[in-house]
Scaffold this motif. Structure first.
Motif, PDB file in Angstrom:
ATOM      1  N   LYS A 106      -7.137   5.598  -2.556  1.00  0.00           N
ATOM      2  CA  LYS A 106      -6.079   5.296  -1.579  1.00  0.00           C
ATOM      3  C   LYS A 106      -6.671   4.600  -0.360  1.00  0.00           C
ATOM      4  O   LYS A 106      -6.073   3.680   0.197  1.00  0.00           O
ATOM      5  N   TRP A 147       0.834  -1.213   0.000  1.00  0.00           N
ATOM      6  CA  TRP A 147       0.000   0.000   0.000  1.00  0.00           C
ATOM      7  C   TRP A 147       0.867   1.261   0.000  1.00  0.00           C
ATOM      8  O   TRP A 147       0.627   2.187  -0.780  1.00  0.00           O
ATOM      9  N   ASP A 178      -7.715   1.042  -1.150  1.00  0.00           N
ATOM     10  CA  ASP A 178      -6.543   0.159  -1.200  1.00  0.00           C
ATOM     11  C   ASP A 178      -6.128  -0.345   0.173  1.00  0.00           C
ATOM     12  O   ASP A 178      -5.250  -1.199   0.293  1.00  0.00           O
ATOM     13  N   LEU A 179      -6.727   0.188   1.219  1.00  0.00           N
ATOM     14  CA  LEU A 179      -6.441  -0.339   2.560  1.00  0.00           C
ATOM     15  C   LEU A 179      -7.277  -1.577   2.872  1.00  0.00           C
ATOM     16  O   LEU A 179      -7.033  -2.259   3.870  1.00  0.00           O
TER      17      LEU A 179
END
Lengths: 149, 149
Positions: free
Chosen positions: B89, A103, B92-93
């Motif tokens: 973003k 990430w 994407d975790l």
DNA sequence: CTCATTACTTGCAAATAGCAAGTGAAAGTA
DNA sequence: TACTTTCACTTGCTATTTGCAAGTAATGAG
């Protein structure tokens, strides 16, 4: 975060359990140092790039041991040192750590990963298989980038 | 953890970047609430099982927005509310969060996962594919277990 | 026997988290 | 329109945690 006595756990949600055990500013860095460069002792952890304070390191090591993530054993050839190693429960955090690496590599242009190119490529191609390989490596006393110690 | 002004970053190690951005006792729980039960507003986050304090929630939401993990938009039908959603973003975790779930499910006997059996089975069989599916679901405004809100 | 190392502990200041009580704007109600 | 409620915060205070600097006890090396 308490390091001793009774635990007052906020919930038994699976995400929360992880957060309570290693969701602080240092635990995952200790695990990183073991997995990536093979650190084992208090003194080695203390020298981390991020500069952990002595008392914080001591309490984190104690807590992680208490939680069954690290195990501690006296160094065979230096009575002053203890070697900290990952238990199976600790080794199982490797997929978590490697997904964080993935990430960060994607979203922080300034992030570096040791042995970046090759390793990162392999990791993003097959994260879980790579995790398993790394787990085996570390379980057998190895680490990813011994040279960079 | 600062929520404003200049950042003083400890290092650009990829593990550390993750720790600095979401390595605290609340950030991942906010993300969990979005992914698992589809929460969107300050008031909904505040009602989390773990009981976050009002000021801490406010500062975490601001920080996560600042870090590009959450984006905020006024509610279309209530001028008092803002909707917080995951950016790319933030989405994407999801693999990170789901790997934590997997770890907790394995190592904490008391941990529960909503919709446990089926979902957990699918997750442990193919974590990355499941992550991708969940990412798509949440990106399109859905969540894993809308009923349990 | 002496000195350096190692793994800590202790004491204190600074930062952060948590709690209770506001506050201001928008929404619902009569 | 006026009044009340809801919502998303902020403010002020206390408690806990973090971080720094200075010890200290137990080896080990010479």
């Amino acid at each position: 975060m308490k390091t001793t006595g009774k635990e007052d756990i906020r919930s038994h949600c699976a995400v929360n359990y992880g957060v309570e055990v290693f969701g602080d500013r240092w635990s995952l860095l200790i695990i990183r140092d073991i997995v990536f460069v093979g650190k084992k002792t208090y003194g080695e952890f203390l020298k981390s790039e991020e500069g952990i304070a002595t008392n914080v390191l001591a309490s984190r090591l104690a807590f992680l041991e208490e939680q069954g993530i690290l195990s501690r054993a006296p160094s065979p050839d230096d009575g002053r040192k203890d070697f900290y190693t990952l238990t199976e429960k600790g080794l199982d955090l490797i997929p978590v750590v490697l997904n964080i690496v993935l990430w960060s590599a994607k979203h922080d242009s300034k992030s570096y990963v040791r042995g970046a190119k090759e390793f990162l490529a392999r990791l993003s191609r097959s994260p879980m298989q790579t995790s398993e390989k790394v787990k085996t490596l570390v379980r057998n006393g190895g680490c990813l980038f011994p040279e960079s110690r």
